[in-house]
Motif scaffolding. Structure first.
Motif, PDB file in Angstrom:
ATOM      1  N   THR A   1      22.030   2.806   7.358  1.00 12.26           N
ATOM      2  CA  THR A   1      22.293   3.647   8.519  1.00 12.26           C
ATOM      3  C   THR A   1      21.050   4.402   8.979  1.00 12.26           C
ATOM      4  N   HIS A   2      19.929   4.154   8.350  1.00 17.00           N
ATOM      5  CA  HIS A   2      18.691   4.881   8.651  1.00 17.00           C
ATOM      6  C   HIS A   2      17.575   3.935   9.100  1.00 17.00           C
ATOM      7  N   CYS A   3      17.932   2.878   9.816  1.00 19.48           N
ATOM      8  CA  CYS A   3      16.939   1.877  10.207  1.00 19.48           C
ATOM      9  C   CYS A   3      15.816   2.469  11.053  1.00 19.48           C
ATOM     10  N   ASP A   4      16.167   3.352  11.976  1.00 17.64           N
ATOM     11  CA  ASP A   4      15.137   3.959  12.829  1.00 17.64           C
ATOM     12  C   ASP A   4      14.159   4.786  12.005  1.00 17.64           C
ATOM     13  N   GLU A   5      14.670   5.540  11.035  1.00 16.68           N
ATOM     14  CA  GLU A   5      13.796   6.351  10.182  1.00 16.68           C
ATOM     15  C   GLU A   5      12.871   5.459   9.346  1.00 16.68           C
ATOM     16  N   ALA A   6      13.421   4.372   8.803  1.00 13.09           N
ATOM     17  CA  ALA A   6      12.607   3.449   8.001  1.00 13.09           C
ATOM     18  C   ALA A   6      11.530   2.801   8.870  1.00 13.09           C
ATOM     19  N   ARG A   7      11.895   2.438  10.115  1.00 13.70           N
ATOM     20  CA  ARG A   7      10.924   1.841  11.031  1.00 13.70           C
ATOM     21  C   ARG A   7       9.785   2.813  11.327  1.00 13.70           C
ATOM     22  N   VAL A   8      10.125   4.072  11.560  1.00 12.15           N
ATOM     23  CA  VAL A   8       9.104   5.092  11.839  1.00 12.15           C
ATOM     24  C   VAL A   8       8.160   5.239  10.645  1.00 12.15           C
ATOM     25  N   LEU A   9       8.709   5.290   9.438  1.00 16.58           N
ATOM     26  CA  LEU A   9       7.859   5.404   8.241  1.00 16.58           C
ATOM     27  C   LEU A   9       6.934   4.194   8.113  1.00 16.58           C
ATOM     28  N   GLY A  10       7.460   3.014   8.387  1.00 16.26           N
ATOM     29  CA  GLY A  10       6.644   1.805   8.335  1.00 16.26           C
ATOM     30  C   GLY A  10       5.538   1.818   9.375  1.00 16.26           C
TER      31      GLY A  10
ATOM     32  N   GLY B   1       0.777  -1.230   0.000  1.00 15.92           N
ATOM     33  CA  GLY B   1       0.000   0.000   0.000  1.00 15.92           C
ATOM     34  C   GLY B   1       0.809   1.282   0.000  1.00 15.92           C
ATOM     35  N   PHE B   2       2.138   1.183  -0.083  1.00 21.52           N
ATOM     36  CA  PHE B   2       2.957   2.385  -0.145  1.00 21.52           C
ATOM     37  C   PHE B   2       2.822   3.017  -1.523  1.00 21.52           C
ATOM     38  N   SER B   3       2.753   4.339  -1.559  1.00 18.54           N
ATOM     39  CA  SER B   3       2.720   5.051  -2.839  1.00 18.54           C
ATOM     40  C   SER B   3       4.137   5.089  -3.414  1.00 18.54           C
ATOM     41  N   LEU B   4       4.243   5.441  -4.683  1.00 21.21           N
ATOM     42  CA  LEU B   4       5.566   5.543  -5.291  1.00 21.21           C
ATOM     43  C   LEU B   4       6.402   6.627  -4.617  1.00 21.21           C
ATOM     44  N   ASP B   5       5.773   7.710  -4.187  1.00 17.50           N
ATOM     45  CA  ASP B   5       6.505   8.750  -3.456  1.00 17.50           C
ATOM     46  C   ASP B   5       7.044   8.206  -2.130  1.00 17.50           C
ATOM     47  N   GLU B   6       6.217   7.438  -1.423  1.00 18.90           N
ATOM     48  CA  GLU B   6       6.662   6.853  -0.158  1.00 18.90           C
ATOM     49  C   GLU B   6       7.791   5.849  -0.382  1.00 18.90           C
TER      50      GLU B   6
ATOM     51  N   GLN C   1       4.191   4.474  10.725  1.00 23.26           N
ATOM     52  CA  GLN C   1       3.213   5.486  10.317  1.00 23.26           C
ATOM     53  C   GLN C   1       2.270   4.919   9.263  1.00 23.26           C
ATOM     54  N   LYS C   2       2.813   4.153   8.346  1.00 29.61           N
ATOM     55  CA  LYS C   2       1.973   3.560   7.287  1.00 29.61           C
ATOM     56  C   LYS C   2       0.997   2.560   7.914  1.00 29.61           C
ATOM     57  N   LEU C   3       1.487   1.739   8.827  1.00 29.85           N
ATOM     58  CA  LEU C   3       0.607   0.778   9.500  1.00 29.85           C
ATOM     59  C   LEU C   3      -0.527   1.489  10.233  1.00 29.85           C
TER      60      LEU C   3
ATOM     61  N   SER D   1      -1.773   4.374   9.508  1.00 30.02           N
ATOM     62  CA  SER D   1      -2.684   5.019   8.556  1.00 30.02           C
ATOM     63  C   SER D   1      -3.652   4.033   7.903  1.00 30.02           C
ATOM     64  N   VAL D   2      -3.286   2.742   7.897  1.00 32.90           N
ATOM     65  CA  VAL D   2      -4.186   1.746   7.311  1.00 32.90           C
ATOM     66  C   VAL D   2      -4.952   0.964   8.388  1.00 32.90           C
ATOM     67  N   GLY D   3      -4.788   1.375   9.650  1.00 34.75           N
ATOM     68  CA  GLY D   3      -5.600   0.810  10.721  1.00 34.75           C
ATOM     69  C   GLY D   3      -5.038  -0.402  11.421  1.00 34.75           C
ATOM     70  N   PHE D   4      -3.745  -0.618  11.409  1.00 34.13           N
ATOM     71  CA  PHE D   4      -3.159  -1.756  12.133  1.00 34.13           C
ATOM     72  C   PHE D   4      -2.604  -1.325  13.448  1.00 34.13           C
TER      73      PHE D   4
END
Length: 71
Positions: free
Chosen positions: A53-62, A37-42, A64-66, A68-71
């Protein structure tokens, strides 16, 4: 659609393109992220974090996506 994130290798005349393992992994990531469900921009934003080196940032984005889809 994936050309935005990855340039396909040259295609020899009368033959098929051959992708290396790194390119195949990147394409697999893009397709899986789209399926989730990620958009191409995401996805583009996530790909900028791929150096490991950006694991924490990637986790936060993931997360946030969860959310936003109700999980």
């Amino acid at each position: 659609m994936c050309r935005f994130f990855h340039r396909p290798p040259d295609k020899p005349y009368g033959s098929i393109r051959h992708y290396d393992d790194q390119a195949l992994a990147r394409l697999q990531f893009i397709r899986t992220a789209q399926w989730l469900g990620f958009s191409l921009d995401e996805i583009g934003g996530l790909l900028t974090l791929q150096d490991g080196t950006h694991c924490d940032e990637a986790r936060v984005l993931g997360e946030q996506k969860l959310a936003s889809v109700g999980f």
